[in-house]
Design a protein around this motif. Structure first.
Motif, PDB file in Angstrom:
ATOM      1  N   SER A  62      -4.794   3.379   3.437  1.00  0.00           N
ATOM      2  CA  SER A  62      -3.639   3.081   4.543  1.00  0.00           C
ATOM      3  C   SER A  62      -3.681   4.475   5.219  1.00  0.00           C
ATOM      4  O   SER A  62      -3.928   5.410   4.859  1.00  0.00           O
ATOM      5  CB  SER A  62      -2.369   3.078   3.883  1.00  0.00           C
ATOM      6  N   HIS A  63      -3.444   4.353   6.709  1.00  0.00           N
ATOM      7  CA  HIS A  63      -3.417   5.444   7.493  1.00  0.00           C
ATOM      8  C   HIS A  63      -2.248   6.352   7.368  1.00  0.00           C
ATOM      9  O   HIS A  63      -2.012   7.716   7.673  1.00  0.00           O
ATOM     10  CB  HIS A  63      -3.279   5.089   8.847  1.00  0.00           C
ATOM     11  N   ASP A  70      -0.834  13.443  14.339  1.00  0.00           N
ATOM     12  CA  ASP A  70      -0.694  13.827  12.847  1.00  0.00           C
ATOM     13  C   ASP A  70       0.751  13.279  12.097  1.00  0.00           C
ATOM     14  O   ASP A  70       1.030  13.559  11.196  1.00  0.00           O
ATOM     15  CB  ASP A  70      -0.692  15.416  12.712  1.00  0.00           C
ATOM     16  N   PRO A  89     -11.897   8.151   2.704  1.00  0.00           N
ATOM     17  CA  PRO A  89     -10.687   7.850   3.440  1.00  0.00           C
ATOM     18  C   PRO A  89      -9.850   6.914   2.696  1.00  0.00           C
ATOM     19  O   PRO A  89     -10.134   5.817   2.056  1.00  0.00           O
ATOM     20  CB  PRO A  89     -11.421   7.287   4.665  1.00  0.00           C
ATOM     21  N   TYR A 142      -5.691  10.733   1.712  1.00  0.00           N
ATOM     22  CA  TYR A 142      -7.259  10.531   1.080  1.00  0.00           C
ATOM     23  C   TYR A 142      -7.027   9.744  -0.077  1.00  0.00           C
ATOM     24  O   TYR A 142      -6.075   9.473  -0.849  1.00  0.00           O
ATOM     25  CB  TYR A 142      -8.087  11.852   1.018  1.00  0.00           C
ATOM     26  N   TYR A 167       3.529  10.193  11.824  1.00  0.00           N
ATOM     27  CA  TYR A 167       3.490   8.586  12.301  1.00  0.00           C
ATOM     28  C   TYR A 167       5.025   8.180  11.999  1.00  0.00           C
ATOM     29  O   TYR A 167       5.448   8.729  10.887  1.00  0.00           O
ATOM     30  CB  TYR A 167       2.515   7.770  11.266  1.00  0.00           C
ATOM     31  N   GLN A 174      -7.089  17.122  10.599  1.00  0.00           N
ATOM     32  CA  GLN A 174      -8.376  16.405  10.992  1.00  0.00           C
ATOM     33  C   GLN A 174      -9.134  17.729  10.855  1.00  0.00           C
ATOM     34  O   GLN A 174     -10.498  17.260  10.826  1.00  0.00           O
ATOM     35  CB  GLN A 174      -8.285  15.910  12.251  1.00  0.00           C
ATOM     36  N   ALA A 231      -0.070  13.168   8.093  1.00  0.00           N
ATOM     37  CA  ALA A 231      -1.067  12.795   7.477  1.00  0.00           C
ATOM     38  C   ALA A 231      -1.930  14.156   7.502  1.00  0.00           C
ATOM     39  O   ALA A 231      -1.554  15.262   7.699  1.00  0.00           O
ATOM     40  CB  ALA A 231      -1.856  11.697   8.555  1.00  0.00           C
TER      41      ALA A 231
END
Length: 319
Positions: A240-241, A317, A237, A245, A319, A189, A186
């Motif tokens: 979906s995770h 970070d 945002p 973005y 998944y 942050q 992802a």
């Protein structure tokens, strides 16, 4: 006779001593002022009319020397550091699939705006540091070589129409190898690690635009004409995770016309005539005002971690 000719030559081409005596006798300060004024006028004329064109020519040569997948042309290019303004004219990009042409335009980067690296990247009300204005924009799609290459690969056809690129050949070799497990990375942050913390919102103003889809192998070309477009680009945002973005484009178009225009240089038979023609072609849709709301998720990055049988690793970070 020879002495007379020599005397005339001496009077025609004065020596350095004669020139110094002449300047001293006729107030040399005025003459140097006149020379400086003429040179200054010539320099100002060059900067006004020719400097931007020469810079555009140099940029065109350098970019096309480094970029090999298309042709980029810049007619003129100039910039102002104090105002953060970049102006360009007669810009176009052409490759085997599409072409983009811009008559003229400019962009303003407001570098004097206070930069806060901790501000929210997805704030649509953030400072607009980048503002783009374009006049005479044209976007034409006339081919889809990637789609044709995938169809040839799917049906096992020889690449007769297109020569496969090295990247595509390398991608085929990778797909033929054994599958590997992947981790989805992802977005970081840390706000300072993204360009969107510096330019969170981009505003674009397009005057007199045109979108075209078609080529000379089709009897009709789909054209979308508009006079003024006011667009705002921002991010939010993702839904979906697993994604990084979401792209958001909001705006409005004025005097929009969607038309089917007869393709130039089409040599085939015209079997289906449009019911009526207005101006350039058959009008499919026409509206004075059109609102646009477009959003698209930016997919996450996939990182190879090993062969089949390895497990999925999870972290903050990954998944």
């Amino acid at each position: 006779m020879d002495g007379h000719v020599a005397k005339n030559n001496e009077s025609t081409f004065p020596s350095y001593v004669d020139l110094d005596d002449f300047l001293t006798k006729h107030n040399s300060n005025f003459i140097w002022l006149l020379v400086a004024t003429i040179l200054s006028c010539g320099w100002i004329i060059y900067l006004t009319y020719y400097n931007s064109r020469n810079i555009g020519l140099i940029l065109t040569l350098i970019i096309n020397r480094l970029y090999k997948d298309g042709y980029i042309h810049i007619g003129s290019f100039s910039f102002s550091v104090l105002s953060g303004k970049v102006m360009f004219r007669d810009v176009y990009y052409i490759n085997q699939d599409m072409s983009i042409r811009i008559q003229d335009g400019f962009l303003i980067f407001r570098w004097w705006k206070m930069y806060n690296p901790k501000q929210k990247q997805h704030d649509p009300k953030a400072e607009t540091r980048l503002y783009v204005t374009v006049n005479g924009f044209e976007f034409h799609v006339y081919n889809r070589t990637d789609l044709y290459a995938r169809l040839q690969e799917t049906f096992g056809l020889e690449p007769t129409l297109l020569t496969p690129k090295k990247d595509e050949e390398r991608g085929r070799e990778d797909r033929n190898k054994s599958l590997e497990s992947v981790n989805i990375k992802a977005e970081s942050q840390d706000p300072a690690s993204s360009w969107r913390s510096l330019i969170p919102v981009i505003k674009v103003n397009i005057s007199t635009g045109r979108l075209a889809f078609g080529n000379h192998y089709l009897p009709q070309t789909l054209c979308v004409n508009f006079e003024d477009a006011f667009l705002t680009y921002a991010t939010k945002p993702p839904s979906s995770h697993l994604d990084q973005y979401m792209h958001i484009v909001k705006g409005s178009l004025e005097n929009v016309r969607v038309m089917l225009v007869p393709s130039p240089r089409y040599l085939g038979l015209q079997t289906d005539e449009p019911p009526r023609l207005m101006g350039e072609g058959f009008v499919v849709m026409q509206s004075n005002d059109v609102d646009i709301y477009y959003y698209q998720d930016e997919p996450g990055m996939f990182i190879s971690k090993g062969k089949l049988g390895s497990h999925w690793q999870e972290s903050e970070d990954h998944y």
